[in-house]
Design a protein around this motif. Structure first.
Motif, PDB file in Angstrom:
ATOM      1  N   THR A   4     -55.101 -25.775  15.914  1.00  0.00           N
ATOM      2  CA  THR A   4     -53.843 -25.693  16.643  1.00  0.00           C
ATOM      3  C   THR A   4     -53.099 -24.408  16.354  1.00  0.00           C
ATOM      4  OG1 THR A   4     -52.728 -26.921  14.894  1.00  0.00           O
ATOM      5  CG2 THR A   4     -53.552 -28.190  16.763  1.00  0.00           C
ATOM      6  N   THR A   5     -53.403 -23.746  15.239  1.00  0.00           N
ATOM      7  CA  THR A   5     -52.729 -22.487  14.927  1.00  0.00           C
ATOM      8  C   THR A   5     -53.626 -21.286  15.117  1.00  0.00           C
ATOM      9  OG1 THR A   5     -53.308 -22.695  12.587  1.00  0.00           O
ATOM     10  CG2 THR A   5     -51.186 -23.602  13.286  1.00  0.00           C
ATOM     11  N   ALA A   6     -54.917 -21.439  14.903  1.00  0.00           N
ATOM     12  CA  ALA A   6     -55.906 -20.391  15.198  1.00  0.00           C
ATOM     13  C   ALA A   6     -55.568 -19.068  14.535  1.00  0.00           C
ATOM     14  CB  ALA A   6     -56.032 -20.196  16.716  1.00  0.00           C
ATOM     15  N   GLN A   7     -55.209 -19.129  13.212  1.00  0.00           N
ATOM     16  CA  GLN A   7     -54.835 -17.877  12.565  1.00  0.00           C
ATOM     17  C   GLN A   7     -56.013 -16.934  12.371  1.00  0.00           C
ATOM     18  OE1 GLN A   7     -51.558 -16.512  11.788  1.00  0.00           O
ATOM     19  NE2 GLN A   7     -51.567 -17.919  13.504  1.00  0.00           N
ATOM     20  N   SER A  36     -45.633  -8.494  18.130  1.00  0.00           N
ATOM     21  CA  SER A  36     -46.754  -9.317  17.661  1.00  0.00           C
ATOM     22  C   SER A  36     -47.724  -9.513  18.822  1.00  0.00           C
ATOM     23  CB  SER A  36     -46.241 -10.650  17.119  1.00  0.00           C
ATOM     24  OG  SER A  36     -45.738 -11.473  18.171  1.00  0.00           O
ATOM     25  N   THR A  37     -48.565 -10.504  18.755  1.00  0.00           N
ATOM     26  CA  THR A  37     -49.569 -10.705  19.797  1.00  0.00           C
ATOM     27  C   THR A  37     -48.909 -11.095  21.118  1.00  0.00           C
ATOM     28  OG1 THR A  37     -49.897 -13.047  19.265  1.00  0.00           O
ATOM     29  CG2 THR A  37     -51.217 -11.454  18.044  1.00  0.00           C
ATOM     30  N   MET A  38     -49.495 -10.675  22.231  1.00  0.00           N
ATOM     31  CA  MET A  38     -48.925 -10.990  23.540  1.00  0.00           C
ATOM     32  C   MET A  38     -49.019 -12.480  23.841  1.00  0.00           C
ATOM     33  SD  MET A  38     -49.523  -9.114  27.185  1.00  0.00           S
ATOM     34  CE  MET A  38     -51.264  -9.464  27.356  1.00  0.00           C
ATOM     35  N   VAL A  39     -50.106 -13.102  23.434  1.00  0.00           N
ATOM     36  CA  VAL A  39     -50.288 -14.544  23.607  1.00  0.00           C
ATOM     37  C   VAL A  39     -49.945 -15.224  22.288  1.00  0.00           C
ATOM     38  CG1 VAL A  39     -51.918 -16.380  24.176  1.00  0.00           C
ATOM     39  CG2 VAL A  39     -52.112 -14.144  25.302  1.00  0.00           C
ATOM     40  N   HIS A  40     -49.167 -16.284  22.366  1.00  0.00           N
ATOM     41  CA  HIS A  40     -48.871 -17.115  21.200  1.00  0.00           C
ATOM     42  C   HIS A  40     -49.536 -18.471  21.364  1.00  0.00           C
ATOM     43  CE1 HIS A  40     -45.123 -15.136  19.160  1.00  0.00           C
ATOM     44  NE2 HIS A  40     -46.036 -14.243  19.462  1.00  0.00           N
ATOM     45  N   ALA A  41     -49.834 -19.116  20.244  1.00  0.00           N
ATOM     46  CA  ALA A  41     -50.348 -20.481  20.240  1.00  0.00           C
ATOM     47  C   ALA A  41     -49.773 -21.188  19.022  1.00  0.00           C
ATOM     48  CB  ALA A  41     -51.871 -20.490  20.197  1.00  0.00           C
ATOM     49  N   GLY A  42     -49.535 -22.479  19.159  1.00  0.00           N
ATOM     50  CA  GLY A  42     -48.930 -23.195  18.054  1.00  0.00           C
ATOM     51  C   GLY A  42     -47.561 -22.663  17.698  1.00  0.00           C
ATOM     52  N   ARG A  43     -46.873 -22.058  18.683  1.00  0.00           N
ATOM     53  CA  ARG A  43     -45.528 -21.482  18.518  1.00  0.00           C
ATOM     54  C   ARG A  43     -45.511 -20.355  17.480  1.00  0.00           C
ATOM     55  NH1 ARG A  43     -41.184 -25.116  20.783  1.00  0.00           N
ATOM     56  NH2 ARG A  43     -42.341 -26.766  21.838  1.00  0.00           N
ATOM     57  N   ASN A  66     -48.194 -22.030  29.132  1.00  0.00           N
ATOM     58  CA  ASN A  66     -46.792 -21.839  29.499  1.00  0.00           C
ATOM     59  C   ASN A  66     -46.577 -20.361  29.787  1.00  0.00           C
ATOM     60  OD1 ASN A  66     -45.690 -24.623  28.615  1.00  0.00           O
ATOM     61  ND2 ASN A  66     -46.710 -23.900  26.760  1.00  0.00           N
ATOM     62  N   ALA A  67     -45.927 -20.053  30.894  1.00  0.00           N
ATOM     63  CA  ALA A  67     -45.688 -18.646  31.244  1.00  0.00           C
ATOM     64  C   ALA A  67     -44.270 -18.471  31.783  1.00  0.00           C
ATOM     65  CB  ALA A  67     -46.720 -18.176  32.271  1.00  0.00           C
ATOM     66  N   PRO A  68     -43.262 -18.789  30.966  1.00  0.00           N
ATOM     67  CA  PRO A  68     -41.871 -18.648  31.418  1.00  0.00           C
ATOM     68  C   PRO A  68     -41.405 -17.200  31.295  1.00  0.00           C
ATOM     69  CG  PRO A  68     -41.900 -19.440  29.182  1.00  0.00           C
ATOM     70  CD  PRO A  68     -43.343 -19.320  29.607  1.00  0.00           C
ATOM     71  N   GLY A  69     -40.149 -16.975  31.696  1.00  0.00           N
ATOM     72  CA  GLY A  69     -39.599 -15.647  31.560  1.00  0.00           C
ATOM     73  C   GLY A  69     -39.325 -15.278  30.126  1.00  0.00           C
ATOM     74  N   TYR A  70     -38.723 -16.223  29.386  1.00  0.00           N
ATOM     75  CA  TYR A  70     -38.298 -15.932  28.022  1.00  0.00           C
ATOM     76  C   TYR A  70     -39.057 -16.711  26.953  1.00  0.00           C
ATOM     77  CZ  TYR A  70     -34.323 -13.218  29.739  1.00  0.00           C
ATOM     78  OH  TYR A  70     -33.537 -12.257  30.335  1.00  0.00           O
ATOM     79  N   GLY A  71     -39.257 -17.993  27.157  1.00  0.00           N
ATOM     80  CA  GLY A  71     -39.915 -18.777  26.124  1.00  0.00           C
ATOM     81  C   GLY A  71     -39.804 -20.251  26.402  1.00  0.00           C
ATOM     82  N   ILE A  72     -40.504 -21.043  25.580  1.00  0.00           N
ATOM     83  CA  ILE A  72     -40.501 -22.492  25.753  1.00  0.00           C
ATOM     84  C   ILE A  72     -39.372 -23.139  24.959  1.00  0.00           C
ATOM     85  CG2 ILE A  72     -42.941 -22.658  26.337  1.00  0.00           C
ATOM     86  CD1 ILE A  72     -43.547 -23.397  23.477  1.00  0.00           C
ATOM     87  N   ASP A  73     -38.638 -22.326  24.187  1.00  0.00           N
ATOM     88  CA  ASP A  73     -37.426 -22.768  23.515  1.00  0.00           C
ATOM     89  C   ASP A  73     -36.663 -21.509  23.118  1.00  0.00           C
ATOM     90  OD1 ASP A  73     -38.779 -21.713  21.337  1.00  0.00           O
ATOM     91  OD2 ASP A  73     -39.087 -23.634  20.339  1.00  0.00           O
ATOM     92  N   THR A  86     -52.848 -25.151  21.278  1.00  0.00           N
ATOM     93  CA  THR A  86     -51.679 -25.860  21.797  1.00  0.00           C
ATOM     94  C   THR A  86     -50.514 -24.896  21.941  1.00  0.00           C
ATOM     95  OG1 THR A  86     -50.947 -26.479  19.582  1.00  0.00           O
ATOM     96  CG2 THR A  86     -52.420 -28.002  20.721  1.00  0.00           C
ATOM     97  N   ASP A  87     -49.581 -25.256  22.807  1.00  0.00           N
ATOM     98  CA  ASP A  87     -48.412 -24.409  23.068  1.00  0.00           C
ATOM     99  C   ASP A  87     -48.828 -22.967  23.363  1.00  0.00           C
ATOM    100  OD1 ASP A  87     -46.381 -26.354  22.791  1.00  0.00           O
ATOM    101  OD2 ASP A  87     -46.551 -26.229  20.614  1.00  0.00           O
ATOM    102  N   LEU A  88     -49.904 -22.820  24.112  1.00  0.00           N
ATOM    103  CA  LEU A  88     -50.377 -21.490  24.514  1.00  0.00           C
ATOM    104  C   LEU A  88     -49.329 -20.884  25.443  1.00  0.00           C
ATOM    105  CD1 LEU A  88     -52.988 -19.752  24.144  1.00  0.00           C
ATOM    106  CD2 LEU A  88     -53.754 -20.673  26.342  1.00  0.00           C
TER     107      LEU A  88
END
Length: 830
Positions: free
Chosen positions: A4-7, A367-374, A539-546, A627-629
């Motif tokens: 879920t974090t894929a570090q 940081s990375t353009m794509v985030h996962a696990g917030r 998820n591909a919003p303008g700013y973020g999922i929170d 998750t939370d990609l």
């Protein structure tokens, strides 16, 4: 394996050999390194030219370095070529940015690669593509921007009608991301065929992806010239407003001099803005009848002055208090690329990191353009020193075994029995698209071109982008290409149930609502994975999922202001205005920086979305659950500017356009020709001999002041004057023919809008546009798919009508005609 974090990153275990020497290749392999791939940067003995870029610590981060001499013909070069061959036998991916002829000279033709390294995916990123009339032209970014018409489209960066230099590397970022798309698609295809292939990406097609809808506006304008009045430039020749969007997308300065970009484009947002300004009653007076379409330039100017004055009555802090209490009014402040990394939303999401470098000290960067696990996909590692990893890499190359043996012995993929049929690389993949407009949905369009089935959920009255232009449906012509449309009311129980049933059929879900909206509707990741646990959900919003800005509306102009995109293109507009004329000129300049449709933040974000979708798909293929990609418009735009926002002590000065917006210096700028303009791109020391020889007949370049790089830099004004006197003597096409024949970067500057230039006969015949048949526009040209593959096919298709596939999709789900009629009668579907 499920994470879920894929570090370690979803691409951990992949080996990438990076031969690139320019920005698009660097950004492509930076994305792969950020996702966990082992990127081996092959540099020349003097180091990669990328190390002279102020942003090199960000561009080269997370890679390993080896210095090899590959271009000399001697024994030492033969030894280094053997090292490269050993690496390629081990590698999964190769990335190059050399011109086609140079690749062939190095033994990297498609035929040789297929024969010698059958499982290798080789991404060739060029300026112009591998075929066509310009394949051998030099691939400097500004040459592409000049010839495609982008410099003309951005002409209102200046006060006159001339083309204007564009500073944001739109074409380079786009080519880098389209290379990522091709690489990931080819790796997915390799999972079934067992074979690699050559993937082509180029800057011309990349920059063509940036436009949101003006391709169809330009096409319809010429096909049906009487259908509607052409849209005027934002300002007339006296600098007065000409378009209604001037008021909805107002650029204004607060009382303390902070420039703000408002984005009040929906009617209810415009009303709320006028009320906040205290102008709601006045606008109802007969004098302003028809607002925002005011009939005379004098009235338009007067109303613009009123709005500017009202915004200027409050400080930034006072406006921020308004934004907190009134959710229908919002503006972003204009930030430089460095300032953008302090944006509260980026800080909240961990999209800004500081990496300690033993030579440079702390280096701040995205940081990375794509985030996962917030969180970011991986922990960002510093850029390598030149040749830092040579010993380890040479051991790796020397221990190489043939690719077939390596994979047959212990790989996760069986070798294919033979060459794959020319199917699309994403054949069999189904995408569910939830959301509207362009910045996220065009990412799904990219996957449709690669062969995916994309099912778009639209409200009963259609995606708002369909009505963005005066001619019906033209606004959505581009973003709807290759998709199936089902129109339904997702707010009803029956409509939501249909969406859930469609999700069962899908591999990927794309949603771009503001934070919290998808969960309220019942289409968030948890809800849809409950019906299909194997979904890739992006998820591909303008700013973020929170976060503090997660619920804010996001539009291309406001994201351009927040990320630094606007001030990069319009650096003269950010100064505090002290006079009315400075206020007006600053507003005009900043507007041109972020709102020209040909190149803007929506296009940047959309290409990032496609990269995120494909990364999620490939991770799933490898048994990795993310998750939370998430990708965001703001995050992707800061990535596009990584060469300008990577900050550290002692950073070299960033390039800055001259005050006339001609270019960056005498050897990288526009010059007036006898019948227009040319762009000269000869900035490197190795470019000078060919230029001086080609122009030797004019004599002035033999001046001893210009004999060395240092002399040319010290006498830049004199060199500019000498070149101005030369170029004005001949026609632009003659200069292009003469100088490109001498291998000097020079093209005629197109003086038509980019969206028309890219579909005209010359570009069509060069392969940048394709023929399709639309249910709305009949036969027409559309932009060609962004990648070419040596084995796989692509699938250019047209757009679709609203609800065109509603019946067929419902029947596929098991609904009969009577049930469908009932749904339609109850206004559940259309």
């Amino acid at each position: 394996m499920t994470v879920t974090t894929a570090q370690e990153g979803p691409l951990a275990g992949l080996t990438v050999v990076d031969l690139s020497t320019t920005l698009p290749g660097a950004q492509a392999t930076q994305f792969l390194a950020d996702a966990g791939a082992d990127v081996i940067l092959v540099e020349g003995p003097e180091g990669s030219p990328l190390r002279s870029d102020p942003g090199w610590p960000g561009l080269l981060r997370g890679k390993r370095s080896i210095a090899l001499e590959l271009h000399r013909d001697d024994d030492s070069a033969d030894g280094d070529r053997a090292v490269l061959n050993g690496l390629l036998r081990q590698a999964d991916v190769l990335v190059t940015t050399m011109r086609p002829a140079a690749a062939v000279r190095l033994g990297l033709s498609a035929e040789r690669l297929a024969a010698d390294y059958p499982r290798l995916v080789a991404a060739m990123i060029t300026g112009w593509g591998s075929r066509g009339p310009w394949a051998d032209y030099k691939g400097y970014e500004a040459l592409i921007m000049a010839k495609t018409g982008v410099l003309h489209s951005k002409r209102q960066l200046t006060s006159g009608p001339d083309p204007a230099y564009v500073s944001v590397p739109y074409a380079s970022f786009a080519a880098g991301q389209t290379a990522v798309h091709g690489i990931l698609a080819a790796l997915l295809e390799r999972e079934s065929s067992g074979l690699g292939q050559v993937v082509e990406a180029n800057l011309v097609s990349g920059v063509g992806a940036m436009d949101t809808y003006n391709w169809f506006y330009e096409m319809i304008l010429r096909r049906y010239p009487e259908a509607f009045k052409p849209l005027p430039d934002a300002f007339d020749d006296q600098g007065r407003p000409q378009t209604r969007l001037m008021y909805a997308l107002l650029v204004a300065a607060a009382k303390d001099g902070t420039w703000l970009q408002f984005a009040q484009s929906a009617p209810h947002l415009t009303r709320a803005f006028l009320e906040e300004l205290g102008l709601a009653d006045e606008v109802r007076e007969p004098k302003w009848a028809g607002f925002p379409d005011l009939p005379t330039p004098e009235l338009r100017q007067e109303w613009w002055d009123k709005m500017l004055a009202k915004v200027g009555e409050r400080t930034l802090a006072e406006w921020e208090a308004v934004f907190d209490r009134n959710s229908n009014v919002f503006a972003e402040q204009f930030r430089t690329p460095d300032e953008a990394l302090a944006h509260p939303q980026l800080v909240h999401e961990g999209r800004v990191v500081t990496v300690n470098d033993p030579d440079l000290g702390p280096v701040r960067q995205p940081s990375t353009m794509v985030h996962a696990g917030r969180r970011p996909l991986t922990e960002i590692r510093r850029a390598p020193r030149l040749d830092e990893d040579a010993a380890e890499i040479r051991r790796l190359a020397g221990a190489a075994v043939p690719q077939d043996a390596r994979h047959e012995a212990g790989g996760t993929v069986e070798r294919g029995a033979g060459p794959a049929s020319p199917a699309c690389p994403l054949a069999g993949v189904t995408v569910l698209e939830l959301g509207g407009m362009f910045a996220a949905p065009f990412g799904a369009t990219v996957l449709a071109d690669l062969g995916a089935r994309v099912i778009k959920i639209e409200p009963l009255d259609g995606d708002a982008i369909r009505g963005m232009m005066a001619f019906p449906e033209a606004g959505g012509g581009k973003v709807l290409q290759g998709k199936e449309s089902i129109a339904l009311d997702i707010r009803t129980h029956e409509g939501l149930a249909i969406v859930h049933e469609i999700a069962r059929l899908c591999d990927v879900v794309l949603q771009c609502y503001r934070a919290g909206v998808a969960a309220r509707i019942g289409i968030d990741e948890a809800a849809l994975k409950a019906v299909n646990p194997h979904l890739v959900y992006l998820n591909a919003p303008g700013y973020g999922i929170d976060g503090p800005y997660g619920g804010k509306p996001a539009y291309a102009p406001s994201i351009g202001a927040a990320s630094g995109v606007s001030l990069t293109d319009a650096p003269l507009g950010g100064a505090r205005p002290e006079t009315r004329e400075q206020l007006l000129s600053g507003a005009r300049n900043l507007r041109a920086g972020g709102t020209v449709p040909a190149v803007q933040s929506d296009g940047i974000a959309a290409l990032g979305v496609a990269s995120g979708l494909l990364l999620g798909l490939y991770a799933r293929q490898r048994g990795i659950t993310l998750t939370d990609l998430t990708t965001t418009m703001l995050g992707s735009c800061t990535q596009a500017l990584i060469s300008r926002n990577t900050g550290y002590q002692g950073r070299q000065p960033l390039s800055r356009v001259d005050d006339e917006f001609r270019g960056l210096g005498p050897l990288y700028r526009m010059y007036r020709a006898a019948d227009g303009w040319v762009f000269l791109a000869a900035p490197a020391g190795r470019d000078w001999p060919a230029l001086a020889e080609a122009l030797a007949g004019y004599g002035s370049l033999s001046d001893e002041r210009f004999a060395t790089e240092a002399g040319r830099a010290a006498n830049a004004a004199a060199l500019t004057a000498a070149l101005e006197a030369i170029f004005v003597t001949r026609a632009k096409d003659e200069w292009e023919a003469q100088l490109t024949a001498a291998d000097v970067g020079c093209v005629a500057v197109a003086q038509v809008n980019a969206e028309w230039r890219m579909q005209d006969d010359e570009f069509y015949q060069a392969g940048y546009a394709a023929d399709v048949v639309s249910p709305i526009f009949d036969e027409h040209r559309r932009a060609a798919p962004l990648n070419r593959f040596s084995r796989s096919a692509t699938k250019p298709e047209s757009g679709c009508r609203l609800g065109q596939h509603t019946n067929a999709l419902l029947r596929e789900l098991g609904y009969d005609d009577e049930q469908i009629a009932g749904l339609r009668k109850r206004d559940v579907v259309r």
